[in-house]
Design a protein around this motif. Structure first.
Motif, mmCIF file in Angstrom:
data_model
loop_
_atom_site.group_PDB
_atom_site.id
_atom_site.type_symbol
_atom_site.label_atom_id
_atom_site.label_comp_id
_atom_site.label_asym_id
_atom_site.label_seq_id
_atom_site.Cartn_x
_atom_site.Cartn_y
_atom_site.Cartn_z
ATOM 1 N N THR A 406 16.882 -3.979 -9.975
ATOM 2 C CA THR A 406 15.526 -3.670 -10.397
ATOM 3 C C THR A 406 15.471 -2.293 -11.056
ATOM 4 O O THR A 406 16.300 -1.418 -10.804
ATOM 5 N N ALA A 407 14.444 -2.110 -11.880
ATOM 6 C CA ALA A 407 14.303 -0.893 -12.685
ATOM 7 C C ALA A 407 13.686 0.235 -11.855
ATOM 8 O O ALA A 407 13.002 0.001 -10.860
ATOM 9 N N PRO A 408 13.911 1.480 -12.286
ATOM 10 C CA PRO A 408 13.251 2.608 -11.622
ATOM 11 C C PRO A 408 11.749 2.587 -11.901
ATOM 12 O O PRO A 408 11.281 2.049 -12.900
ATOM 13 N N GLY A 409 11.001 3.189 -10.986
ATOM 14 C CA GLY A 409 9.563 3.264 -11.166
ATOM 15 C C GLY A 409 9.190 4.194 -12.304
ATOM 16 O O GLY A 409 9.879 5.178 -12.582
ATOM 17 N N PRO A 410 8.076 3.931 -12.968
ATOM 18 C CA PRO A 410 7.641 4.749 -14.106
ATOM 19 C C PRO A 410 6.868 5.983 -13.651
ATOM 20 O O PRO A 410 6.480 6.089 -12.478
ATOM 21 N N PRO A 411 6.588 6.924 -14.550
ATOM 22 C CA PRO A 411 5.649 7.996 -14.215
ATOM 23 C C PRO A 411 4.296 7.400 -13.829
ATOM 24 O O PRO A 411 3.872 6.384 -14.379
ATOM 25 N N ASP A 412 3.624 8.057 -12.878
ATOM 26 C CA ASP A 412 2.411 7.449 -12.343
ATOM 27 C C ASP A 412 1.479 8.542 -11.828
ATOM 28 O O ASP A 412 1.936 9.562 -11.301
ATOM 29 N N VAL A 413 0.183 8.317 -11.999
ATOM 30 C CA VAL A 413 -0.838 9.218 -11.457
ATOM 31 C C VAL A 413 -1.864 8.361 -10.735
ATOM 32 O O VAL A 413 -2.427 7.431 -11.317
ATOM 33 N N GLN A 414 -2.107 8.657 -9.438
ATOM 34 C CA GLN A 414 -3.055 7.890 -8.634
ATOM 35 C C GLN A 414 -4.195 8.800 -8.180
ATOM 36 O O GLN A 414 -3.973 9.778 -7.465
ATOM 37 N N PRO A 415 -5.438 8.498 -8.586
ATOM 38 C CA PRO A 415 -6.579 9.292 -8.110
ATOM 39 C C PRO A 415 -6.682 9.257 -6.591
ATOM 40 O O PRO A 415 -6.371 8.247 -5.953
ATOM 41 N N VAL A 416 -7.128 10.359 -6.021
ATOM 42 C CA VAL A 416 -7.245 10.484 -4.565
ATOM 43 C C VAL A 416 -8.674 10.187 -4.128
ATOM 44 O O VAL A 416 -9.635 10.730 -4.687
ATOM 45 N N THR A 417 -8.815 9.336 -3.130
ATOM 46 C CA THR A 417 -10.098 9.088 -2.482
ATOM 47 C C THR A 417 -10.271 10.095 -1.348
ATOM 48 O O THR A 417 -9.427 10.170 -0.446
ATOM 49 N N LEU A 418 -11.341 10.889 -1.391
ATOM 50 C CA LEU A 418 -11.617 11.850 -0.327
ATOM 51 C C LEU A 418 -12.296 11.133 0.830
ATOM 52 O O LEU A 418 -13.415 10.633 0.693
ATOM 53 N N ALA A 419 -11.597 11.057 1.959
ATOM 54 C CA ALA A 419 -12.125 10.387 3.150
ATOM 55 C C ALA A 419 -12.304 11.395 4.272
ATOM 56 O O ALA A 419 -11.963 11.144 5.426
ATOM 57 N N LEU A 420 -12.862 12.554 3.925
ATOM 58 C CA LEU A 420 -13.073 13.614 4.901
ATOM 59 C C LEU A 420 -14.364 13.404 5.686
ATOM 60 O O LEU A 420 -14.459 13.806 6.853
ATOM 61 N N ASP A 421 -15.362 12.798 5.060
ATOM 62 C CA ASP A 421 -16.636 12.536 5.736
ATOM 63 C C ASP A 421 -16.641 11.149 6.378
ATOM 64 O O ASP A 421 -17.109 10.975 7.495
ATOM 65 N N ASP A 422 -16.135 10.169 5.673
ATOM 66 C CA ASP A 422 -15.958 8.813 6.190
ATOM 67 C C ASP A 422 -14.462 8.520 6.178
ATOM 68 O O ASP A 422 -13.862 8.410 5.098
ATOM 69 N N PRO A 423 -13.819 8.401 7.330
ATOM 70 C CA PRO A 423 -12.358 8.245 7.351
ATOM 71 C C PRO A 423 -11.848 6.941 6.751
ATOM 72 O O PRO A 423 -10.650 6.808 6.496
ATOM 73 N N MET A 424 -12.734 5.948 6.548
ATOM 74 C CA MET A 424 -12.337 4.673 5.958
ATOM 75 C C MET A 424 -11.181 4.042 6.743
ATOM 76 O O MET A 424 -10.134 3.717 6.213
ATOM 77 N N ARG A 425 -11.442 3.868 8.035
ATOM 78 C CA ARG A 425 -10.464 3.247 8.927
ATOM 79 C C ARG A 425 -11.170 2.223 9.793
ATOM 80 O O ARG A 425 -12.380 2.311 10.014
ATOM 81 N N VAL A 426 -10.410 1.289 10.303
ATOM 82 C CA VAL A 426 -10.984 0.224 11.124
ATOM 83 C C VAL A 426 -10.037 -0.093 12.274
ATOM 84 O O VAL A 426 -8.810 0.011 12.132
ATOM 85 N N SER A 427 -10.607 -0.461 13.409
ATOM 86 C CA SER A 427 -9.816 -0.868 14.575
ATOM 87 C C SER A 427 -10.267 -2.249 15.021
ATOM 88 O O SER A 427 -11.400 -2.673 14.760
ATOM 89 N N ARG A 428 -9.384 -2.939 15.712
ATOM 90 C CA ARG A 428 -9.653 -4.320 16.129
ATOM 91 C C ARG A 428 -8.743 -4.639 17.307
ATOM 92 O O ARG A 428 -7.552 -4.315 17.288
ATOM 93 N N ASP A 429 -9.307 -5.269 18.342
ATOM 94 C CA ASP A 429 -8.508 -5.631 19.512
ATOM 95 C C ASP A 429 -7.541 -6.767 19.185
ATOM 96 O O ASP A 429 -7.792 -7.585 18.284
#
Length: 475
Positions: A406-429
């Motif tokens: 397989t080929a090497p990965g290309p240059p890439d830029v990923q925007p960051v989601t700020l989750a400082l106020d809402d952690p954007m996480r979920v739990s489940r039993d």
């Protein structure tokens, strides 16, 4: 005396049968425990990446190296894998098969994946924006359309290596999905469309506030092959570290595999912020060796906003960068493997035991106001003078001649989601799951066998005692 010997022999036979059933139970518990815990539906602080459920990536990963009859150099070469034959470990131990190759045996797949018939299969990770209710994961959940127009189904589906309970939003599929030709070649075969389809237990995703939604009908399309370009980032999210690790582990046998603890507390004693990146496939420096915690400067940069509004590139570990609102410093990478400790035999070398999943954490220290001005994670890759990431189909340090990787990965830029106020996480039993029924049946059989043994012995002993008493009473 002869009667007594026969009784002892018969009791021993019954007892051995009971012990045999106990052994079967123990082996069943050992073999099923990984799959059972992977598919128990449990989530703890698992990240969701978007407000709505969607597929973030689902392209072919690599070809032909999953489900081999055994793992040795010849078998791996014949399958088109890579083998790191000259590898030596700094701790003096013999390298493991996982250190030498990314190929996997049939037996290892059977322990952790739903499905069957995996034989020299291809790998394809499906990355969802929400974590998965893992008790609903089956190979029958997915249908793929190849560039030839043919539709195929996976042989197996599962959560490994994305098995920790704070992860679990990437399902890995194994099957016959394509070949190693680039998409521009007329003979190329690779998936161009994936759809989640209905089956007896439709795939469910778990999102904000624990909302559960059917994934049936979600699709992903592409026109590229991993032999065109390698893996990329599909998510980046900034959270507070908190006071303790959350969701680490979740499968008892895998917890003892040598990669845990690998959180920021175990590696650095904590930190202020965790910038987690999500990848389209397993990231490796070459396809075989693991990413190490000290490799931030080899692969990543962080784009942030400075006090004067100009962009600041955070590209060094341990440097305080002046940003709008304060300073911020890169501590290192985590969620990979254990902290370097030569006394414990852990070295940051090519034998480093890394979890090889779709998540890498960048740990930051500094001011919250500065952290709020982090904007993107960048992978400059080879074009930018950095190292490139490969998926597990990469060449490794010692590729075989004449094999296409397989080929090497290309240059890439990923925007960051700020989750400082809402952690954007979920739990489940955790939920109950069907393997327990078989285990309960085996437990019942063992108890019955043991009970019969005891009953037979007591009855035989009582009868023999009565016969001996009657013999003594005779003149």
């Amino acid at each position: 005396m002869a009667r007594r010997r026969r009784h002892l022999l018969a009791t021993a036979v019954v007892g051995l049968v009971g012990l045999g059933l106990v052994a079967v139970l123990a082996l069943s518990l050992l073999g099923d425990s990984v799959l059972r815990q992977l598919t128990n539906g449990e989530l703890e602080g698992a990240d969701y990446w978007e407000a709505e459920p969607e597929i973030l990536s689902a392209g072919l990963g690599f070809d032909n190296i999953i489900g081999l009859p055994e793992i040795d150099e010849q078998t791996v070469e014949e399958a088109g894998g890579s083998w790191y034959g000259s590898l030596t470990c700094g701790n003096g131990k013999e390298p493991t098969d996982q250190n030498r190759t990314s190929a996997a045996s049939t037996s290892s797949v059977e322990r952790a994946f739903e499905g069957s018939g995996v034989d020299h299969d291809d790998g394809l990770p499906v990355v969802f924006s929400w974590p998965v209710a893992t008790e609903t994961v089956d190979p029958t959940d997915f249908e793929l359309t190849l560039d030839t127009g043919e539709t195929v189904r996976p042989h197996a589906a599962g959560m490994n290596p994305n098995w920790e309970t704070d992860e679990r939003n990437t399902v890995v599929l194994f099957g016959d999905f394509g070949n190693r030709l680039p998409s521009s070649d007329p003979g190329a075969v690779f998936p161009v469309r994936l759809e989640v389809v209905a089956d007896d237990t439709p795939l469910v995703l778990v999102g904000p506030d624990g909302r559960e939604v059917s994934a049936v009908g979600l699709t992903w399309t592409t026109d590229t092959s991993p032999y065109d370009a390698g893996p990329v980032l599909v998510g980046a999210k900034l959270n507070r570290v908190g006071t303790e690790p959350v969701g680490e582990g979740g499968v008892s046998l895998l917890e003892r595999s040598g990669t845990l603890p690998n959180d920021e507390f175990a590696l650095y004693g904590g930190g202020d912020f965790r910038l987690r990146v999500l990848t389209s496939g397993g990231f490796s420096p070459d396809g075989v060796t693991g990413v190490r915690p000290d490799m931030f400067e080899d692969f990543f940069r962080i784009r942030a906003r400075g006090p004067d509004g100009d962009q600041v590139l955070m590209d060094r570990v341990g440097v305080d960068y002046d940003l709008a609102g304060g300073t911020l410093r890169v501590v290192g990478l985590s969620d990979l493997g254990q902290r370097e400790d030569h006394d414990a035999g852990i070295y940051y070398d090519d034998c480093y035991q890394e979890d090889r999943d779709n998540y890498i954490d960048i740990i930051l220290d500094g001011d919250e106001a500065a952290a709020r001005h982090v904007e993107a994670v960048e992978i400059p890759a080879l074009d930018g003078g950095y190292s490139a990431f490969y998926n597990p189909g990469g060449p490794g340090p010692e590729p075989f001649a004449g094999v296409t990787y397989t080929a090497p990965g290309p240059p890439d830029v990923q925007p960051v989601t700020l989750a400082l106020d809402d952690p954007m996480r979920v739990s489940r039993d955790a939920t109950s799951h069907r393997p327990y029924l078989r285990l309960l049946a085996l437990v019942g059989a063992c108890l019955a066998a043991i009970g019969l043994t005891v009953l037979y012995w007591r009855r035989g002993w009582t009868r023999r005692a009565a016969e001996e008493a009657a013999d003594r009473m005779q003149p």
